[in-house]
Design an enzyme around this catalytic site. Structure first.
Site, PDB file in Angstrom:
ATOM      1  N   HIS A 131     -12.781 -10.143  -3.362  1.00  0.00           N
ATOM      2  CA  HIS A 131     -12.046 -10.619  -2.177  1.00  0.00           C
ATOM      3  C   HIS A 131     -11.264  -9.530  -1.467  1.00  0.00           C
ATOM      4  CE1 HIS A 131     -12.460 -15.028  -2.856  1.00  0.00           C
ATOM      5  NE2 HIS A 131     -12.605 -14.641  -4.104  1.00  0.00           N
ATOM      6  N   LYS A 138       0.126 -16.603   7.857  1.00  0.00           N
ATOM      7  CA  LYS A 138      -0.636 -16.007   6.748  1.00  0.00           C
ATOM      8  C   LYS A 138       0.361 -15.243   5.892  1.00  0.00           C
ATOM      9  CE  LYS A 138      -3.179 -13.970   9.945  1.00  0.00           C
ATOM     10  NZ  LYS A 138      -4.528 -14.250   9.558  1.00  0.00           N
ATOM     11  N   ARG A 139      -0.060 -14.730   4.754  1.00  0.00           N
ATOM     12  CA  ARG A 139       0.837 -13.893   3.959  1.00  0.00           C
ATOM     13  C   ARG A 139       1.342 -12.728   4.802  1.00  0.00           C
ATOM     14  NH1 ARG A 139       2.141 -14.921  -1.588  1.00  0.00           N
ATOM     15  NH2 ARG A 139       2.811 -12.775  -1.525  1.00  0.00           N
ATOM     16  N   LYS A 163      -2.105  -6.975   7.860  1.00  0.00           N
ATOM     17  CA  LYS A 163      -2.338  -8.130   8.742  1.00  0.00           C
ATOM     18  C   LYS A 163      -1.622  -7.954  10.079  1.00  0.00           C
ATOM     19  CE  LYS A 163      -2.815 -11.309   4.802  1.00  0.00           C
ATOM     20  NZ  LYS A 163      -4.152 -11.939   4.850  1.00  0.00           N
ATOM     21  N   THR A 177      -9.445 -17.075   6.372  1.00  0.00           N
ATOM     22  CA  THR A 177      -9.916 -18.459   6.414  1.00  0.00           C
ATOM     23  C   THR A 177      -9.041 -19.257   7.384  1.00  0.00           C
ATOM     24  OG1 THR A 177      -8.627 -18.743   4.395  1.00  0.00           O
ATOM     25  CG2 THR A 177     -11.005 -18.670   4.145  1.00  0.00           C
TER      26      THR A 177
HETATM   27  C1  OX2 Z   1      -7.902 -12.969   0.209  1.00  0.00           C
HETATM   28  C2  OX2 Z   1      -8.349 -11.988   1.281  1.00  0.00           C
HETATM   29  O1  OX2 Z   1      -7.300 -11.122   1.608  1.00  0.00           O
HETATM   30  C3  OX2 Z   1      -8.782 -12.781   2.519  1.00  0.00           C
HETATM   31  O2  OX2 Z   1      -9.294 -11.936   3.510  1.00  0.00           O
HETATM   32  C4  OX2 Z   1      -9.835 -13.814   2.147  1.00  0.00           C
HETATM   33  O3  OX2 Z   1     -10.114 -14.656   3.222  1.00  0.00           O
HETATM   34  C5  OX2 Z   1      -9.378 -14.642   0.966  1.00  0.00           C
HETATM   35  O4  OX2 Z   1      -8.999 -13.823  -0.115  1.00  0.00           O
HETATM   36  C6  OX2 Z   1     -10.458 -15.580   0.478  1.00  0.00           C
HETATM   37  O5  OX2 Z   1     -11.641 -14.887   0.265  1.00  0.00           O
HETATM   38  N1  OX2 Z   1      -6.173 -11.915  -2.730  1.00  0.00           N
HETATM   39  N2  OX2 Z   1      -6.273 -12.647  -1.639  1.00  0.00           N
HETATM   40  C7  OX2 Z   1      -7.411 -12.335  -1.040  1.00  0.00           C
HETATM   41  O6  OX2 Z   1      -7.996 -11.417  -1.749  1.00  0.00           O
HETATM   42  C8  OX2 Z   1      -7.201 -11.178  -2.824  1.00  0.00           C
HETATM   43  C9  OX2 Z   1      -7.491 -10.248  -3.907  1.00  0.00           C
END
Ligand code: OX2
Length: 795
Positions: free
Chosen positions: A350, A536-537, A542, A643
């Site tokens: 991810h 978002k976080r 970001k 997402t």
């Molecule tokens: C997140 C990613 O940062 C994000 O871009 C993605 O949409 C989401 O995972 C689901 O795939 N922790 N959070 C993420 O990656 C990690 C490691």
């Protein structure tokens, strides 16, 4: 349904000695939670029997995080009894929405990764696929965020207090997990055996959360493990008056499932985190293997009947744990155990952010998990030898699992899984071409892509009932069952009445959000203004900072250059990891801007800034349907997918974004005229990095950047951090906000202009909704089912 309302009455009588007339909202809440849970458990019983009979393959989804969101509404909705329950309650003087409010969000995750896991559980269950999720029952989920004088403060989130009613404790399935100690090799008549001595045992207690599907008989389970000392408290010490010591081992054991690490940007809290990871993977693996053995009396066919999916590297200790169980408990040889293992695991990556790719130091790791360490080390030896044997001109510096006394968990996952996927096309390409290019060379075909998807039943069906109802009537197709049919909406692109109706619904959602904002911040916002949303976080990559810089620019223009922009409300919501100083500084900056604007009657007519505290699933459900603009402005190449971008699009917001993650696929789906794209591409970012990025040059060479940053400094009043952030941008700016600023500004201006053409904006919004079908989690999980897992529906 009749039986459901009867059950509510019966529960209230038996549990509280109350008739429904005398019951409190709390009691109604508890009754609904318990009865719904039990109803699902009953359905589960029939479903699991069918599953067992069919002897079909199952998926086990391992994830350190599941952001399930509130469960009650989701379950009633899925069971198709929401409106009846609502009516029944209202006949008796209760408002179902107020009962929903009582349920805490089970905050068992940080952000996108955890929410994705929950979206997938929901989608797979709705499609009747057999999946079980495994994670930890964190006593305190993600912290509660309070903003005090602009600074984030963290408070414990005691979600179990009211959240526990959804869980079923399965005391019959406890398992023991072993930490520390020593392993000894022993030659017996059967060959070499491993003896594990002086270890510290910890008990894993299972709690099950039922996962319901939409209009289906399937009920899957999310199993959450809670840690407990083996043996409880020490009576001898207690009798000697050593009260605190007598419970010490208990406290240590229980610390494992105490807290979710509020960090998704790095791998902090190392030792406890390793323990958490092994704790839940060992518990889960022991259970999976035991069940399989019970059903088939052998483990030889494990890989035919079981897929274990590793959601990022956090659960990667599943791999050596399966090897350990096969060899040490079921007496498999290394080769045979390895053959089974590499056919059983699939791994999703991810992130490519270096600081989030997990690595553990051998010195720290080995004493905690001595046997597991030996196994990892042996996997690595054999892998390195194999590379040399095949004569591949490979880069072991890059690929070795253990390197410079660090264990690289992603490398372990790649070597030991049969499938590795990224989460958007761009991200998967970067994995193949860059991050893991050597692996891709020696394992052709192992790397693949599954672009993320979202549970549209929650993010549209439940979060936006007004839009859902309207589209249902208009389209006469069950797009909730199958989101791809939402594309029929395109037929109405030139129908002004449809455009107007969509606009009216957006307005209703904006009014609802404005009420929430008023109640929670005291700010009055103009519901005719553009609702510009970034939720978002909080991470530097970001680039909430880029957004803030644009607001500062507008402020300057309104105040000193008589700019009269179309009114805009900038809405932020984000949690920062508790140790992430710069992220907290960005929150402070946004809050300071909000305050200054609010004090200035000239400026606040045009722009407002709202920071909503404590971002969580239920808050996202309120903001997303009300958004006009979806800010997806990460530095290109950094956001694996995103997402939130999909959820906002589905609800008719227009994306303002870089060509990053799934934004690229949104762009392809809606076409260039229905999205606002700006900034450097991921290749351009890499090139600029290589040449050496110097933000100061951008500051010196662009009058608009220079004026904005110079103005920013004038806002500093000693209590704010404008100067500090200005210095940071000019001297460092690691995510190139300044490089993208002018092109961002240009698109912001275009947004303002376009928004005022109400028909055009409405058409663009319609095109976005209509093309969101491919971002359904049903589509994403179907790809996992076909391309990776090879499983079937339970019939
Ligand atoms: C997140 C990613 O940062 C994000 O871009 C993605 O949409 C989401 O995972 C689901 O795939 N922790 N959070 C993420 O990656 C990690 C490691």
């Amino acid at each position: 349904m009749d039986s459901f309302t009867k059950a509510i009455k019966r529960y209230l009588e038996k549990r509280f000695g109350n008739s429904i007339e005398d019951a409190s909202e709390r009691q109604i809440y508890q009754a609904l939670m318990v009865i719904t849970r039990d109803k699902l458990a009953e359905k589960r019983y029939h479903y699991i029997n069918k599953l067992k009979e069919s002897e079909q393959k199952r998926v086990y989804y391992m994830s350190m995080e599941f952001l399930v969101g509130k469960t009650l509404r989701n379950n009633l909705y899925n069971l198709g009894i929401e409106s009846e329950v609502k009516n029944f309650l209202s006949e008796n003087g209760f408002v179902l929405d107020k009962i929903y409010d009582i349920e805490p969000d089970p905050g068992l995750g940080n952000g996108g990764l955890g929410r994705l896991a929950s979206c997938y559980m929901d989608a797979l269950t709705s499609q009747e696929y057999p999946i079980t999720g495994f994670s930890i029952l964190y006593e305190f989920g993600i912290f509660k965020q309070v903003i005090s004088n602009g600074w984030q403060q963290e408070f414990p989130d005691n979600w179990l207090d009211l959240g526990k009613y959804g869980l079923i404790y399965r005391s019959d399935e406890e398992v023991e997990i072993k930490f520390y100690g020593e392993t000894k090799e022993q030659w017996t008549s059967d060959g070499l055996r491993i003896k594990y001595e002086d270890y510290t045992p910890i008990i894993a207690e299972p709690y099950d959360l039922m996962i319901s599907g939409y209009e289906t008989d399937a009920v899957n389970v999310l199993r959450l493990w809670k840690s407990k000392a083996s043996g409880g408290f020490n009576m001898r010490l207690f009798e000697q008056g050593e009260y605190s010591k007598s419970v010490e081992s208990k406290a240590i054991a229980e610390s494992i499932s105490k807290l979710l690490y509020p960090a998704d940007d790095n791998n902090k809290g190392k030792e406890l985190r390793i323990k958490q990871q092994y704790f839940f993977t060992s518990a889960s693996l022991q259970q999976i293997v035991k069940m399989h053995y019970k059903a088939y009396n052998t483990l030889d066919n494990l890989a035919e009947k079981v897929v274990i999916h590793i959601n990022d590297t956090h659960p990667s200790l599943c791999i050596p744990e399966l090897m350990r169980i096969l060899m040490d408990e079921y007496e498999y040889s290394w080769d045979k155990a390895w053959e089974i293992t590499i056919k059983t695991f699939a791994y999703t990556n991810h992130t490519i952010m270096a600081e989030a790719l997990e690595k553990w130091s051998v010195d720290l790791f080995r004493p905690i998990l001595p046997r597991i360490y030996t196994i990892i080390s042996e996997i690595n030896n054999r892998f390195c030898k194999w590379c040399k044997d095949i004569g591949a001109s490979v880069d072991l510096e890059e690929m070795s699992i253990i390197h410079n006394d660090m264990i690289r968990m992603a490398n372990l996952c790649i070597v030991s899984s049969y499938s590795v996927n990224g989460v958007s096309k761009l991200h998967s390409d970067i994995l193949k071409k860059d991050t893991f290019k050597s692996f891709n060379r020696i394992y052709p075909g192992k790397f693949t892509n599954v672009t993320n998807g979202i549970a549209h039943r929650r993010w549209l069906g439940q979060a936006n009932p007004e839009l859902t109802k309207y589209l249902n009537e208009l389209l006469e197709v069950d797009f909730i069952k199958d989101l791809s049919s939402i594309e029929n909406l395109l037929e109405y692109k030139s129908d002004e009445s449809v455009i107007n109706n969509l606009e009216n619904i957006k307005k209703i959602k904006k009014v609802q959000l404005a009420e929430y904002i008023k109640k929670n911040t005291g700010l009055t916002v103009d519901t005719n203004s553009i609702f510009d949303v970034q939720i978002k976080r909080l991470h530097e990559y970001k680039r909430q900072l880029l957004n803030a810089l644009h607001i500062i620019y507008l402020y300057k223009e309104i105040k000193y250059n008589a700019l009269k922009p179309y009114p805009r409300t900038f809405i932020f919501s984000a949690k920062a990891s508790s140790g992430y100083v710069m992220a907290k500084n960005i929150i402070k900056l946004i809050c300071s801007i909000s305050e200054i604007i609010e004090m200035d009657p000239e400026v606040r007519k045009y722009i407002k800034v709202v920071f909503l505290e404590d971002y969580r699933v239920s808050l996202a459900e309120k903001i997303i349907p009300a958004a006009d603009v979806s800010e997806q402005i990460s530095q290109a190449g950094k956001e694996a997918s995103g997402t939130g971008n999909m959820k906002l699009m589905l609800n008719g917001a227009l994306t303002l974004g870089t060509m990053d993650g799934a934004n690229v696929e949104i762009y392809n789906a809606v076409g260039k005229d229905n999205i606002f794209i700006f900034g450097l591409s991921s290749e351009e970012v890499s090139d600029l990095s290589e040449r050496g990025y110097r933000s100061e040059e951008f500051y010196q060479n662009s009058s608009v950047i220079k004026e904005t940053i110079d103005f920013m400094r004038t806002l500093d009043n000693g209590d704010s951090n404008f100067n500090y952030m200005a210095d940071y941008l000019v001297s460092r700016d690691p995510y190139m906000c300044l490089a993208d600023f002018e092109s961002y500004l240009e698109q912001q201006k275009l947004i303002e202009k376009t928004y005022q053409d109400r028909i055009k904006w409405g058409q663009m919004s319609l095109v976005n909704i209509a093309n969101s079908g491919i971002f359904s989690a049903d589509r994403a999980t179907s790809e996992y089912v076909k391309e990776i897992w090879n499983i079937k529906k339970v019939k």
